[in-house]
Design an enzyme around this catalytic site. Structure first.
Site, PDB file in Angstrom:
ATOM      1  N   ASP A 188      -8.235  -0.035  -0.416  1.00  0.00           N
ATOM      2  CA  ASP A 188      -7.259  -0.598   0.508  1.00  0.00           C
ATOM      3  C   ASP A 188      -7.924  -1.590   1.457  1.00  0.00           C
ATOM      4  O   ASP A 188      -8.589  -1.201   2.416  1.00  0.00           O
ATOM      5  CB  ASP A 188      -6.604   0.537   1.296  1.00  0.00           C
ATOM      6  CG  ASP A 188      -5.411   0.066   2.098  1.00  0.00           C
ATOM      7  OD1 ASP A 188      -4.960  -1.071   1.869  1.00  0.00           O
ATOM      8  OD2 ASP A 188      -4.920   0.829   2.953  1.00  0.00           O
ATOM      9  N   GLY A 226       3.822  -8.537   3.574  1.00  0.00           N
ATOM     10  CA  GLY A 226       4.684  -7.455   4.025  1.00  0.00           C
ATOM     11  C   GLY A 226       5.464  -7.845   5.274  1.00  0.00           C
ATOM     12  O   GLY A 226       5.074  -8.740   6.022  1.00  0.00           O
ATOM     13  N   SER A 227       6.578  -7.149   5.529  1.00  0.00           N
ATOM     14  CA  SER A 227       7.455  -7.508   6.639  1.00  0.00           C
ATOM     15  C   SER A 227       6.789  -7.338   7.998  1.00  0.00           C
ATOM     16  O   SER A 227       7.160  -8.004   8.961  1.00  0.00           O
ATOM     17  CB  SER A 227       8.735  -6.669   6.582  1.00  0.00           C
ATOM     18  OG  SER A 227       8.432  -5.292   6.710  1.00  0.00           O
ATOM     19  N   CYS A 283       3.239  -7.216   8.216  1.00  0.00           N
ATOM     20  CA  CYS A 283       1.825  -7.570   8.059  1.00  0.00           C
ATOM     21  C   CYS A 283       1.509  -8.860   8.806  1.00  0.00           C
ATOM     22  O   CYS A 283       2.291  -9.811   8.784  1.00  0.00           O
ATOM     23  CB  CYS A 283       1.484  -7.733   6.580  1.00  0.00           C
ATOM     24  SG  CYS A 283      -0.273  -7.902   6.281  1.00  0.00           S
TER      25      CYS A 283
END
Length: 334
Positions: A265, A319-320, A322
């Protein structure tokens, strides 16, 4: 008949040298001569992990934990358990997820023994509050429970006591059932014994609590097929790790817990640290799939592929919530 051309074919659209994000592209409708039953959404997460649907839950805390991982697997996708916790806690979530044959997340509250119930808010929509040593359901044993009806009958002085002092004990086999029992048998036992809940156990550890309300709710659960199941007959579950030296110890515990795939990650996957971790994972656990990333260029992808990854996370800052592109000033349209 003259051929009519509307829009751009994919080959032309993505060879123009532009980077697109979500609102920049929309599909055009076409002629349909098949039913939805003829559509297959099956794909692969990585080299050895097949999926029935192309859905993966993000390795974020409050998103991918035991019940989400079990629910994703039951529907044919997969969940990636986050690593924003100590090693033992993440391994415990993996073990619990693989033991949740029925992906039921109970509405019942779970509290510490010293907790004091001061209002009905502690029960939420459930009729129960359960007591464990850690205040979470990921524990070896359930200590006891309090019902909403019981708490209502108590006077104010009693309510100021710690919950441990007046809870009803869960000791006794009449509350306990094996983790892999059929949902119909759970429902029948609840009806026959007139109990409000049962405890599902595996190897002496509590893996879930199922109440009457949970049974009613699961009846409306979306229809699921065989799900994403491994060779051991249990749900396939992924786990996220980092690239620090301490993550090698974490990896060992996650593999022992049954993780089927690991995700490195990182918002920027093309680093010496990730390349070295990929090589370590593939050497130490050659049968374990490892997914690297994130990447947004062919050069990044090539480096990780040459290091031995079985899959890639593509995208940076898409991402929304990020902020990678804003904070680091790097990225690409998804």
């Amino acid at each position: 008949m003259t051929s009519l051309e509307d829009g751009f074919p994919a080959e032309k659209l993505f060879s123009q040298g532009y980077s697109y994000t979500y609102d920049d592209v929309i599909f055009l409708p076409h002629y349909i001569d098949f039913s939805t039953d003829a559509v297959s959404l099956s794909t692969r997460l990585s080299r050895r992990v097949p999926l029935s649907i192309p859905c993966v839950s993000s390795p974020m805390d409050t998103v991918s934990e035991s019940h989400m991982a079990a629910a994703m697997a039951s529907l044919g996708g997969i969940g990636i358990v986050h690593y924003n916790s100590d090693i033992a806690a993440q391994a415990s979530v993996i073990r619990q997820a693989k033991s949740l044959r029925h992906p039921i997340a109970s509405d019942a509250g779970v509290k510490l023994p010293e907790y004091e119930i001061t209002s009905l808010d502690a029960f939420g929509p459930s009729s129960f509050v359960f007591v464990t040593q850690t205040g979470t359901m990921t524990v070896p044993k359930l200590l006891g429970y309090v019902t909403k009806a019981q708490w209502k009958k108590m006077n104010y002085e009693q309510r100021e006591m710690k919950i441990y002092d007046y809870m009803k004990s869960c000791e006794g086999s009449e509350y306990c059932l094996p983790w892999d029992i059929d949902i119909e048998k759970i429902e029948a036992l609840l009806e026959d014994k007139q109990k409000g809940f049962v405890v599902l156990e595996r190897d002496g550890e509590t893996v879930n609590v199922v109440t009457r309300d949970d049974i009613e709710r699961v009846r409306g659960y979306p229809k699921s097929g065989p799900g994403t199941v491994g060779l051991d007959g249990e749900w396939m579950v992924g786990a996220a790790i980092g690239t620090r030296e301490s993550d090698k110890e974490r990896l060992e515990h996650l593999v022992k817990a049954g993780a089927n795939v690991v995700v490195l990650d990182s918002s920027q996957g093309n680093s010496i640290y990730q390349l070295e971790m990929i090589k370590y994972v593939k050497k130490r656990y050659p049968e374990l799939d490892v997914i690297g990333g994130n990447v947004v260029t062919s050069y990044q992808a090539q480096n990780l592929i040459q290091a031995g990854v079985d899959g890639l996370r593509v995208g940076m800052g898409s991402g929304s919530i990020c902020t990678t592109q804003e904070v680091c000033a790097v990225g690409r349209g998804q």
